[in-house]
Design a protein around this motif. Sequence first.
Motif, PDB file in Angstrom:
ATOM      1  N   VAL A 135      -3.314  -8.275   6.274  1.00 32.60           N
ATOM      2  CA  VAL A 135      -2.375  -7.534   5.435  1.00 32.60           C
ATOM      3  C   VAL A 135      -3.041  -7.303   4.082  1.00 32.60           C
ATOM      4  O   VAL A 135      -3.505  -8.253   3.455  1.00 32.60           O
ATOM      5  CB  VAL A 135      -1.059  -8.313   5.259  1.00 32.60           C
ATOM      6  N   LEU A 136      -3.104  -6.061   3.657  1.00 29.84           N
ATOM      7  CA  LEU A 136      -3.776  -5.726   2.405  1.00 29.84           C
ATOM      8  C   LEU A 136      -2.824  -5.017   1.455  1.00 29.84           C
ATOM      9  O   LEU A 136      -2.016  -4.198   1.882  1.00 29.84           O
ATOM     10  CB  LEU A 136      -4.960  -4.783   2.669  1.00 29.84           C
ATOM     11  N   PRO A 137      -2.946  -5.311   0.166  1.00 35.03           N
ATOM     12  CA  PRO A 137      -2.095  -4.629  -0.808  1.00 35.03           C
ATOM     13  C   PRO A 137      -2.719  -3.313  -1.293  1.00 35.03           C
ATOM     14  O   PRO A 137      -3.937  -3.219  -1.429  1.00 35.03           O
ATOM     15  CB  PRO A 137      -2.047  -5.636  -1.966  1.00 35.03           C
ATOM     16  N   PHE A 138      -1.880  -2.328  -1.527  1.00 31.08           N
ATOM     17  CA  PHE A 138      -2.320  -1.096  -2.201  1.00 31.08           C
ATOM     18  C   PHE A 138      -1.371  -0.854  -3.377  1.00 31.08           C
ATOM     19  O   PHE A 138      -0.517   0.030  -3.319  1.00 31.08           O
ATOM     20  CB  PHE A 138      -2.303   0.091  -1.224  1.00 31.08           C
ATOM     21  N   PRO A 139      -1.528  -1.653  -4.417  1.00 27.43           N
ATOM     22  CA  PRO A 139      -0.564  -1.592  -5.520  1.00 27.43           C
ATOM     23  C   PRO A 139      -0.493  -0.208  -6.179  1.00 27.43           C
ATOM     24  O   PRO A 139       0.582   0.216  -6.600  1.00 27.43           O
ATOM     25  CB  PRO A 139      -1.080  -2.650  -6.514  1.00 27.43           C
TER      26      PRO A 139
ATOM     27  N   ASP B  88      -1.659  12.522   0.691  1.00 28.53           N
ATOM     28  CA  ASP B  88      -2.568  12.835  -0.404  1.00 28.53           C
ATOM     29  C   ASP B  88      -4.027  12.475  -0.069  1.00 28.53           C
ATOM     30  O   ASP B  88      -4.298  11.391   0.434  1.00 28.53           O
ATOM     31  CB  ASP B  88      -2.097  12.034  -1.625  1.00 28.53           C
ATOM     32  N   GLU B  89      -4.928  13.360  -0.378  1.00 29.84           N
ATOM     33  CA  GLU B  89      -6.325  13.153   0.005  1.00 29.84           C
ATOM     34  C   GLU B  89      -6.929  11.909  -0.650  1.00 29.84           C
ATOM     35  O   GLU B  89      -7.654  11.138  -0.012  1.00 29.84           O
ATOM     36  CB  GLU B  89      -7.146  14.387  -0.349  1.00 29.84           C
ATOM     37  N   GLY B  90      -6.596  11.726  -1.928  1.00 31.68           N
ATOM     38  CA  GLY B  90      -7.115  10.547  -2.644  1.00 31.68           C
ATOM     39  C   GLY B  90      -6.622   9.261  -2.004  1.00 31.68           C
ATOM     40  O   GLY B  90      -7.384   8.304  -1.823  1.00 31.68           O
ATOM     41  N   ALA B  91      -5.351   9.250  -1.649  1.00 33.76           N
ATOM     42  CA  ALA B  91      -4.761   8.063  -1.025  1.00 33.76           C
ATOM     43  C   ALA B  91      -5.431   7.779   0.310  1.00 33.76           C
ATOM     44  O   ALA B  91      -5.775   6.637   0.628  1.00 33.76           O
ATOM     45  CB  ALA B  91      -3.262   8.268  -0.829  1.00 33.76           C
ATOM     46  N   ARG B  92      -5.639   8.824   1.076  1.00 31.67           N
ATOM     47  CA  ARG B  92      -6.283   8.706   2.389  1.00 31.67           C
ATOM     48  C   ARG B  92      -7.648   8.038   2.278  1.00 31.67           C
ATOM     49  O   ARG B  92      -7.974   7.106   2.993  1.00 31.67           O
ATOM     50  CB  ARG B  92      -6.530  10.119   2.923  1.00 31.67           C
ATOM     51  N   LEU B  93      -8.407   8.561   1.318  1.00 36.09           N
ATOM     52  CA  LEU B  93      -9.771   8.077   1.145  1.00 36.09           C
ATOM     53  C   LEU B  93      -9.784   6.625   0.675  1.00 36.09           C
ATOM     54  O   LEU B  93     -10.576   5.806   1.124  1.00 36.09           O
ATOM     55  CB  LEU B  93     -10.480   8.977   0.130  1.00 36.09           C
ATOM     56  N   LEU B  94      -8.859   6.327  -0.232  1.00 37.63           N
ATOM     57  CA  LEU B  94      -8.752   4.959  -0.746  1.00 37.63           C
ATOM     58  C   LEU B  94      -8.458   3.985   0.397  1.00 37.63           C
ATOM     59  O   LEU B  94      -9.072   2.918   0.518  1.00 37.63           O
ATOM     60  CB  LEU B  94      -7.634   4.885  -1.796  1.00 37.63           C
ATOM     61  N   ILE B  95      -7.536   4.366   1.249  1.00 42.50           N
ATOM     62  CA  ILE B  95      -7.148   3.494   2.365  1.00 42.50           C
ATOM     63  C   ILE B  95      -8.309   3.308   3.332  1.00 42.50           C
ATOM     64  O   ILE B  95      -8.633   2.187   3.737  1.00 42.50           O
ATOM     65  CB  ILE B  95      -5.893   4.059   3.081  1.00 42.50           C
ATOM     66  N   ALA B  96      -8.991   4.405   3.656  1.00 45.41           N
ATOM     67  CA  ALA B  96     -10.136   4.306   4.572  1.00 45.41           C
ATOM     68  C   ALA B  96     -11.220   3.414   3.970  1.00 45.41           C
ATOM     69  O   ALA B  96     -11.752   2.518   4.633  1.00 45.41           O
ATOM     70  CB  ALA B  96     -10.696   5.697   4.871  1.00 45.41           C
ATOM     71  N   THR B  97     -11.509   3.643   2.706  1.00 47.06           N
ATOM     72  CA  THR B  97     -12.600   2.908   2.060  1.00 47.06           C
ATOM     73  C   THR B  97     -12.290   1.427   1.961  1.00 47.06           C
ATOM     74  O   THR B  97     -13.100   0.578   2.313  1.00 47.06           O
ATOM     75  CB  THR B  97     -12.833   3.476   0.635  1.00 47.06           C
TER      76      THR B  97
END
Length: 467
Positions: free
Chosen positions: A65-69, A30-39
Amino acid sequence: MTKNIIKSLILSIFDDEGPTPKIFWPENLDEGARLLIATKTISLLMGDVIYQNGDTIDDINYFGVLPFPDLGLKALTYFFLIADENARGNAMASTITVLIDEEKSTFFYENMKYLRVIIDKSATEIQNCEKVEEYQTIMNALREELFAFCNDLKDPFSSQRKIKVVLVGLDRAGKTSFLFGVKKKYSEIIKTLPTKGVERSEETIFEEQNSHISIWDLGGQKRYREKYLEQSKLYLYNIDLLFYLIDIQDFRRMMDSVELFSNIIESLKELDEYPPIVICLNKYDPDIKGTEEINKNVEIITSQIERKAEKFFIKIFKTSIFDYWSLISAYSYGLSQLSPNRDFFKNRLKIFADNTDADALLLLNENGIILSSYSKKEIPSKVFEISAPHFQTLYKTFKEFQLLKNDYIISSGLKTDSKNIIFKKIQVNKYTLYLLLFMEEYHSIEKIEKFLPNFSNILTELISSYI
Ligand SMILES: Nc1nc2c(ncn2[C@@H]2O[C@H](COP(=O)(O)OP(=O)(O)OP(=O)(O)O)[C@@H](O)[C@H]2O)c(=O)[nH]1
Ligand SMILES: [Mg+2]
């Protein structure tokens, strides 16, 4: 089949358009997920100062280690720089991020040392490669390697991370007293008897942590030493951290202690275990420290231990039950080695220190364990050494009498050079932490207040995966 544990793999680069997911798998991510992770992975590590302090590119690399809840995922991310003449500071901030389901995050902690090697290798290839087109090939190879690694694992994840911390040393070295001292159980210290076999206790850094830290205090009398060396598979296997205590006042048995250390190193090598080792030159009591005899002992033992340690990572402390700071420093240092996010924390503390013009700062948990520290010069650490334990006691006392305004305690009257020591309780999500800063008196509170919200926000991200 365990290869499905890896949900996603992303190479993100901070280019002209900001943090950009350059190469990602799966392709339909998903594009939104991608961007969130990069940012998030890039911005958490990138401070305003990162390129300006003369670090070379190779100095800047962090694992964490980072959370992405929101995505139900946990990330292992590696932050590094790619040289680029056209970019600000001649380098582009980049991250390689591996994502898995959040409930399986123990997988990261338990396999950290292997994953680090695999990812680090690919990052270096990216740093060295001339053509951007080759990034895809490198990332494909990395994915294959990670899959192969996962496939080889028999049991890739348990629901809780189990951590084993072991204390060893000759009898009477002070292991049991050390543990009591850290916990300020003074009345127990004077009652300690020689440990029979092994005594196990638990450590909790945060109530909420998903890890179980088990501390093994191994009896040092001859028969127990023989037993744990003989049955090393039972006692020395799967160690995450080792404390080795030496009685620095017992010169007569110093070489026995070196020999025991050497035997333990050999056993660990046989077991293919390479835990970080904290050496405590113990009984370095305040009234005798600095005397010629003790200094000589310290010198001799240090060189012997360093020689025997070979490729093990060791850190040497001088400790005494009569110097609480010495105990908590050594103990905290050891525990911080268990955190995959220790570099992240340090980097964030540095950025906060630069923003607030602080010379040094400490981040403590409720038990006074130092989670992370940063200091620009050597002098302030001495200041903390004297003040940190007292401040925490002061804080508790003042709090009891409701005398504190905004949870600050400020030392004024250090009239020597207009510096203040500031102690502040901060609430980061559900975690209660304490900050101790050494900084210029001028506008100190304003500066802290200004940068604290952002600092706390970032800590929120990091703290849940501290350990
Ligand atoms: N002067 C001094 N004495 C200490 C210190 N730490 C421990 N001791 C004393 O050393 C003795 C042995 O301490 P323990 O903590 O029982 O030693 P241990 O390493 O656990 O010994 P075993 O359980 O037999 O392996 C006790 O009498 C302690 O009070 C220290 O820092 N300074
Ligand atoms: Mg003992």
